[in-house]
Each structure stands twice: as structure tokens, then as C-alpha cells.
Design an enzyme around this catalytic site. Structure first.
Site, PDB file in Angstrom:
ATOM      1  CB  VAL A   1      38.325  -7.431  -6.886  1.00  0.00           C
ATOM      2  CG1 VAL A   1      38.507  -8.673  -7.730  1.00  0.00           C
ATOM      3  CG2 VAL A   1      36.978  -7.427  -6.155  1.00  0.00           C
TER       4      VAL A   1
ATOM      5  CE1 TYR B   1      24.633  -6.739  -5.553  1.00  0.00           C
ATOM      6  CE2 TYR B   1      22.513  -6.189  -6.522  1.00  0.00           C
ATOM      7  CZ  TYR B   1      23.700  -6.903  -6.549  1.00  0.00           C
ATOM      8  OH  TYR B   1      23.950  -7.787  -7.589  1.00  0.00           O
TER       9      TYR B   1
ATOM     10  CG  ASN C   1      31.359 -12.068 -12.398  1.00  0.00           C
ATOM     11  OD1 ASN C   1      30.187 -11.863 -12.693  1.00  0.00           O
ATOM     12  ND2 ASN C   1      31.741 -13.086 -11.632  1.00  0.00           N
TER      13      ASN C   1
END
Ligand SMILES: NC(=O)c1ccc[n+]([C@@H]2O[C@H](COP(=O)([O-])OP(=O)(O)OC[C@H]3O[C@@H](n4cnc5c(N)ncnc54)[C@H](O)[C@@H]3O)[C@@H](O)[C@H]2O)c1
Length: 293
Positions: free
Chosen positions: A67, A159, A93
Site C-alpha cells: 500500500v 506510530y 487497514n
């Protein structure tokens, strides 16, 4: 858009579909009669997932997709249209993470985590939204962020920053879509810890973005903490999938599977509103904070 979203016979595209939440979305979508396009960077696990779904009677194809790469996500959209003609539900996702003190994160860590978590979602939105708008039918995008997109827990700065970006991108997407369409909308999924492969995300890090130095102490501690927290998760990926599909059916934007986390979100908002210095969100979760520092 007051009618509930219909799933039966519609087409779902899911990234990160070979494991964890993605696989659970696929299983749930198949049970609702959806046609599936599953994307993942892990070819072997993707093949296995597609085969298992087909054995159970689902109509599914797998398209190996990184992705991070806009061209591969465009090719995924083309493969979905070639196979099933339309796309009604997109799950952006796929996600990965690293831990440790923010200044110890390497340029490769930033590149990899932002490539998958942020650019992966951006690529999905860019490739699929125009297709959905042109169809003139109900369609929906679900972006997977995290509670790490609503809070800033220590030792997971890369993150956290990536998931805050997904939150902002998706809230903006919601407003933008509302300005042009009554048929296409989106939701934001913010789970807390759930047992999946996420604590072992390194398995999918591409060779050119691997670090060539050993983990620092803060990175080792963060790894341990993440393993423990993910293992201790009480909800299953299937629970998260059910909550997500219920929200899509009802047109709800915020999908918070662990509502107890709202106390920490409220604390953060109070910090901002009262100009108080940031409260450590894990101060409300001492059991997660036991890892050696
Ligand atoms: N499990 C949790 O506790 C938790 C909590 C909050 C948010 N999330 C988010 O949920 C999402 C799904 O993760 P999960 O928990 O199911 O983990 P997982 O590791 O089980 O699944 C992630 C999948 O993404 C795939 N992937 C990795 N890089 C990719 C790439 N470049 N292109 C395509 N696919 C790629 C992996 O191969 C894997 O199959 C992620 O965005 C993660 O950040 C997970």
C-alpha cells in the site's frame, strides 16, 4: 443517508487482509454475502486467506499489494473493477509499528511506518474515492487508525504520529465527502490492544528499510510492553469486525471498540483546553506500564 448500508452482493476491498483485523473484516464481509478483493504484502498468507474464504463459499480474489506504492494501489482498484465491476466498501487497514524513544527512531523507521500507515491510507483514498463518487451508489471507506491516534502514549512516537495523521485525514475526508455526496461517506476505526500479528509487524518490513543496528534499551522495552499489551487484549478481531460493520450499517463515524479509553481521551482534551502539561495516558493503565524502561 438514513437508510442502513446494505452489504449483501456488494463489493469490499480490504488492505492488510491476510491477518488480524483485515482477515476478520473479510470473514465478516463474506458472511454478509459481499464479494471480496483482499490485498496484502504477504503473498503466502494472502493466498491462504483467499483459499480459506473460497472454501467457505465466498467470492474472493487476492491481489498482492504494497500500500506504500501509489501505482500498486491504483492496480488494486483496477483489479477490483475488472473482477466485480464496482467497489462499495474500502478498508484502508494495513498497518505496522515501531517503538522506543522518539529520538532513537531511525529515518528508516519513519519511512516505513509513515509509508504504510499514512501513505497507505492516502493512496487508498486517492485511488478509490473518485471511483465510488462516479458510481452514484452508496459506498463507504473505513480507515483503521488506533487509540494511538487520539492519545500520545510514551515510547511509541512514530506510530502515534502516523495514527494522528490518519485521524485528521479521515475527519477531513468526512467533511469533504459531505460537501459533495449523499452516497459516499467514511468511518474511523480506533481500537486499543487486540491480539493480532501487530506486535510482530517487523515480519513485513522491506529489506531496504531494515535497521542495521541492534535495538536500543527503550526499543526493547517498548517491544516487550507491546507484546504483553496485545496479548492481554480481551476483544477478538471478530469482535472488532462486528463493531465496525455495525457502525458502517448505521453510518457512524467514530468506531471506538474500547470505550474505557475515553477517560484518557478526555484527560488529553482537558490538558489542551486548560493549557495543562500533557498527562501520561498510561497513568490510567498501570498494568500496561509494567515493562522495564
Ligand atoms: N491489534 C491491535 O492491537 C491494534 C490496535 C490499534 C490499531 N491497530 C491497527 O489495525 C490495523 C491492522 O493491524 P492488525 O492488528 O490486524 O495487525 P496484523 O499484523 O495482524 O495485520 C496487518 C496486516 O498488514 C499487512 N501489511 C503490512 N505492511 C503492508 C503493506 N506495506 N502493504 C499491504 N499490507 C501490509 C501485514 O502483512 C498484515 O497481514 C493496523 O493499521 C494497526 O495499526 C491494531
Amino acid at each position: 443517508m438514513s437508510e442502513p448500508f446494505e452489504f449483501d452482493g456488494r463489493v469490499a476491498v480490504i488492505t492488510g487482509a491476510a491477518s488480524g483485523f483485515g482477515r476478520a473484516f473479510a470473514q465478516h464481509a463474506a458472511a454478509l454475502g459481499m464479494k471480496l478483493v483482499l490485498a496484502d504484502v504477504d503473498q503466502a498468507l494472502l493466498d491462504e486467506t483467499v483459499a480459506a474464504l473460497r472454501e467457505g463459499g465466498a467470492q474472493a480474489i487476492g491481489v498482492r499489494t504494497d500500500v506504500r506504492d501509489p501505482a500498486q494501489v491504483d492496480a488494486l482498484a483496477k483489479a477490483a473493477l475488472d473482477a466485480w465491476g464496482k467497489v462499495h466498501l474500502l478498508f484502508n487497514n494495513a498497518g505496522v509499528g515501531t517503538g522506543g524513544f522518539v529520538w532513537e527512531s531511525s529515518a528508516k523507521d519513519w519511512d516505513w511506518v509513515f509509508g504504510v500507515n499514512v501513505m497507505g491510507v492516502a493512496n487508498g483514498v486517492r485511488s478509490f474515492t473518485p471511483i465510488m463518487l462516479a458510481q452514484g451508489e452508496r459506498a463507504h471507506i473505513v480507515n483503521t487508525a488506533s487509540v494511538a491516534g487520539l492519545l500520545s502514549p510514551p515510547a511509541m512516537g512514530v506510530y502515534n504520529a502516523s495514527k494522528h495523521a490518519v485521524v485528521s485525514l479521515t475527519e477531513t475526508l468526512y467533511h469533504d465527502l459531505k460537501n459533495v455526496s449523499e452516497q459516499v461517506s467514511c468511518s474511523l476505526l480506533c481500537p486499543a490492544f487486540v491480539p493480532t500479528g501487530i506486535a510482530n509487524a517487523e515480519r513485513s518490513r522491506p529489506g531496504d528499510l531494515r535497521n542495521d543496528v541492534p535495538l536500543t534499551r527503550s526499543q526493547q522495552a517498548a517491544d516487550l510492553q507491546l507484546q504483553r499489551a496485545v496479548r492481554s487484549g480481551k476483544l477478538t478481531p471478530a469482535d472488532v469486525a462486528k463493531a465496525t460493520f455495525d457502525a458502517v450499517r448505521e453510518g457512524r463515524f467514530y468506531i471506538l471498540t474500547h470505550t474505557q479509553i475515553l477517560a484518557s481521551v478526555k484527560l488529553r482534551h482537558e490538558d489542551i483546553e486548560t493549557l495543562r502539561n500533557p498527562t501520561d495516558p498510561l497513568s490510567l493503565k498501570p498494568e500496561v506500564k509494567q515493562a522495564p524502561q
